[in-house]
Design an enzyme around this catalytic site. Structure first.
Site, short mmCIF file in Angstrom:
data_model
loop_
_atom_site.label_atom_id
_atom_site.label_comp_id
_atom_site.label_asym_id
_atom_site.label_seq_id
_atom_site.Cartn_x
_atom_site.Cartn_y
_atom_site.Cartn_z
N HIS A 82 -2.82 6.21 4.03
CA HIS A 82 -3.17 4.79 4.01
C HIS A 82 -4.45 4.52 4.80
O HIS A 82 -5.29 3.71 4.40
CB HIS A 82 -2.02 3.96 4.59
CG HIS A 82 -2.35 2.51 4.75
ND1 HIS A 82 -2.73 1.97 5.96
CD2 HIS A 82 -2.37 1.49 3.86
CE1 HIS A 82 -2.97 0.68 5.79
NE2 HIS A 82 -2.76 0.36 4.53
N ARG A 137 1.12 7.33 6.31
CA ARG A 137 0.27 6.44 7.12
C ARG A 137 -1.14 7.00 7.24
O ARG A 137 -2.12 6.24 7.26
CB ARG A 137 0.89 6.20 8.50
CG ARG A 137 0.18 5.13 9.30
CD ARG A 137 0.99 4.70 10.50
NE ARG A 137 2.00 3.72 10.16
CZ ARG A 137 1.81 2.40 10.17
NH1 ARG A 137 0.63 1.91 10.47
NH2 ARG A 137 2.79 1.58 9.86
N SER A 142 0.83 -1.20 0.00
CA SER A 142 0.00 0.00 0.00
C SER A 142 0.86 1.25 0.00
O SER A 142 0.58 2.22 -0.72
CB SER A 142 -0.92 0.00 1.23
OG SER A 142 -1.82 -1.08 1.19
#
Length: 206
Positions: free
Chosen positions: A42, A39, A16
């Site tokens: 994500h 992050r 990812s």
């Protein structure tokens, strides 16, 4: 070392991040800021956060140092606490407190989360505060510390919504405290959890 090369990360998570890196495009974030933004992206599939995140000077360093020193982490709501428990346990085992769980009733004119944050500040004034849901809690915390010498090591102020959210973030921006915030209405518990989890990994692999 790449902060996401740790064994803490699942192969799907790494894939990812590779996709995010490919689609990210140009940005003005430094390597540590980008590790946090990645992050968050994500967790939300929203690349706009790369432009909405704001970091005060030394915010990331203070966060990493505090986590490595095992200072308490205070979250506004249980959802944020649940979102970071696994990595806290795998890294530094910081005391982890949900403000709303500390009180059964709200003080007059205040929400339960606001009441809980104020109670937590009395016990843990130098903790890392992570607010992903309740702008009232962020406002109360900023007002409480405005004239105090002892301040939190870091405030992550990313509540989401339409009522008092933008106002609370603007007040945080003017507060003399290390902070990571998201401008505007966006944010939420997943964003708050993502920021702390990124800091935990950065500190763990430091």
């Amino acid at each position: 070392m790449n902060p996401y090369s740790s064994s803490l990360n699942h192969p799907i998570l790494k894939k990812s991040f590779e996709i995010i890196d490919q689609e990210m495009g140009d940005h003005n974030l430094n390597s540590l800021e980008y590790a946090i933004a990645r992050r968050v992206i994500h967790a939300t599939a929203d690349f706009e956060f790369a432009n909405l995140l704001r970091f005060s000077p030394d915010a990331i360093k203070n966060g990493m140092d505090g986590l490595g020193s095992q200072i308490p982490i205070v979250t506004d709501v249980t959802m944020v606490k649940q979102g970071i428990t696994t990595l806290v346990n795998k890294t530094f085992n910081n005391p982890l407190i949900s403000a709303i769980e500390q009180v059964s009733d709200a003080l007059p004119g205040k929400t339960r989360t606001e009441t809980g944050i104020l109670k937590c500040f009395e016990q843990y004034p130098e903790a890392i505060y992570v607010i992903g849901n309740a702008p009232t809690a962020l406002l109360a915390l900023c007002q409480k510390i405005a004239d105090l010498t002892i301040k939190p090591s870091l405030i992550i102020g990313v509540p989401v919504g339409f009522v008092s959210v933008v106002e609370s973030k603007k007040i945080l921006a003017k507060t003399n405290v290390s902070q990571i915030r998201v401008e505007g209405r966006k944010g939420g518990s997943p964003v708050a959890s993502a920021i702390i989890n990124a800091l935990l990994i950065l500190a763990y692999e430091k």
